[in-house]
Design an enzyme around this catalytic site. Structure first.
Site, PDB file in Angstrom:
ATOM      1  N   GLU A  40       0.808  -1.378   0.126  1.00  0.00           N
ATOM      2  CA  GLU A  40       0.032  -0.048  -0.071  1.00  0.00           C
ATOM      3  C   GLU A  40       0.904   1.169  -0.072  1.00  0.00           C
ATOM      4  O   GLU A  40       0.429   2.019  -0.811  1.00  0.00           O
ATOM      5  CB  GLU A  40      -1.024   0.188   1.202  1.00  0.00           C
ATOM      6  CG  GLU A  40      -1.581   1.364   1.248  1.00  0.00           C
ATOM      7  CD  GLU A  40      -2.210   1.542   2.925  1.00  0.00           C
ATOM      8  OE1 GLU A  40      -2.585   2.677   3.080  1.00  0.00           O
ATOM      9  OE2 GLU A  40      -2.306   0.408   3.573  1.00  0.00           O
ATOM     10  N   ASP A  44       0.903   3.794  -3.265  1.00  0.00           N
ATOM     11  CA  ASP A  44       0.402   5.357  -3.002  1.00  0.00           C
ATOM     12  C   ASP A  44       1.231   6.188  -3.523  1.00  0.00           C
ATOM     13  O   ASP A  44       1.038   6.976  -4.276  1.00  0.00           O
ATOM     14  CB  ASP A  44       0.346   5.648  -1.408  1.00  0.00           C
ATOM     15  CG  ASP A  44       0.214   6.932  -1.164  1.00  0.00           C
ATOM     16  OD1 ASP A  44      -0.865   7.319  -1.270  1.00  0.00           O
ATOM     17  OD2 ASP A  44       1.104   7.534  -0.624  1.00  0.00           O
ATOM     18  N   ASP A 111      -7.129   1.137   0.686  1.00  0.00           N
ATOM     19  CA  ASP A 111      -5.756   0.607   0.900  1.00  0.00           C
ATOM     20  C   ASP A 111      -5.448  -0.546  -0.088  1.00  0.00           C
ATOM     21  O   ASP A 111      -4.398  -0.864  -0.567  1.00  0.00           O
ATOM     22  CB  ASP A 111      -5.659  -0.060   2.439  1.00  0.00           C
ATOM     23  CG  ASP A 111      -5.827   1.068   3.477  1.00  0.00           C
ATOM     24  OD1 ASP A 111      -5.456   2.160   3.167  1.00  0.00           O
ATOM     25  OD2 ASP A 111      -6.031   0.647   4.695  1.00  0.00           O
ATOM     26  N   GLU A 114      -4.490   0.683  -3.532  1.00  0.00           N
ATOM     27  CA  GLU A 114      -3.092   1.127  -3.741  1.00  0.00           C
ATOM     28  C   GLU A 114      -2.063  -0.226  -3.524  1.00  0.00           C
ATOM     29  O   GLU A 114      -1.040   0.211  -4.140  1.00  0.00           O
ATOM     30  CB  GLU A 114      -2.654   2.221  -2.718  1.00  0.00           C
ATOM     31  CG  GLU A 114      -3.643   3.280  -2.749  1.00  0.00           C
ATOM     32  CD  GLU A 114      -3.144   4.482  -1.495  1.00  0.00           C
ATOM     33  OE1 GLU A 114      -3.483   5.733  -1.386  1.00  0.00           O
ATOM     34  OE2 GLU A 114      -3.039   4.049  -0.497  1.00  0.00           O
TER      35      GLU A 114
END
Length: 230
Positions: A40, A44, A111, A114
């Protein structure tokens, strides 16, 4: 290709060479220590860069501040959760017993979205993951209308109002964090010393609570005749 994931691969538009990366990206920490959190983190950063680049190239006359605001809108939790649902990620999320039913929760969907991006990046390369991301985002990006869209978030709007009136920026702080790890409620306080204002709001994350606090302060400033100057 692992048979049970063939449909998911088709939906994603990407076939994993190392399917264990996908499994990790779909696994919540309530299930095992080998979960999606590190992926994650990676995803991101990859997503933020890809969106920043496409906005920079597509909106050549847009100032840096507006580009940042538009990117924030495209990578905010609600947008990511909606994209995750449209890609059927909720059907494949792996949860522990304590989180059953959590596959529809916005924060988990955000979450996982990502994390899957991070997994694709590790399984392939930047050019490939960029192509996949842009395919997912194509309907959103192609529908952007700068004449009608509100790209400014509440914190940014509040900041502009205060700066335009030669007032110092507010200080944000967390007052309390209540609830279990997966159901936390943040209470954030914003203080404007110049205006002697103290505003409080709650949200399921610090970021959301800060935005709600900023919204409240904007309403209070409006009542005092302070508005954003066009």
């Amino acid at each position: 290709m692992v048979p049970e994931y063939s449909r998911f691969y088709n939906i994603l538009g990407y076939n994993f060479k190392d399917y264990t990366l996908l499994i990790r990206a779909l696994t919540h920490r309530s299930k095992t220590k080998k979960n999606y959190e590190r992926l994650e983190f990676l995803g991101d950063s990859v997503l933020s860069f890809v969106i920043a680049e496409v906005l920079y190239k597509q909106f050549t006359d847009l100032a840096e501040g507006k580009l940042s605001q538009l990117r924030s809108k495209l990578v905010k939790g609600t947008t990511l959760a909606q994209l995750a649902s449209s890609l059927k990620m909720d059907e494949y999320i792996i949860l522990g017993a304590s989180e059953q039913g959590g596959n529809k929760r916005e924060k988990i969907l955000e979450d996982v979205f990502e994390a899957v991006i991070g997994a694709i990046y590790l399984d392939s390369d930047f050019a490939t993951v960029k192509k996949v991301i842009l395919k997912w985002y194509q309907p959103i990006i192609s529908s952007i209308n700068l004449d009608t869209i509100k790209v400014k978030d509440s914190k940014s709007k509040l900041q502009e109002i205060l700066l335009q009136n030669a007032l110092s920026l507010p200080e944000y702080s967390i007052e309390t964090i209540d609830g279990k790890d997966h159901e936390q409620q943040f209470t954030v306080v914003a203080v404007s010393k110049d205006l002697n204002l103290r505003v409080k709001a709650q949200g399921t994350s610090r970021k959301k609570a800060e935005q709600k606090t900023a919204e409240k302060m904007i309403e209070m400033l409006s009542q005092q005749g302070l508005h954003e100057k066009k």
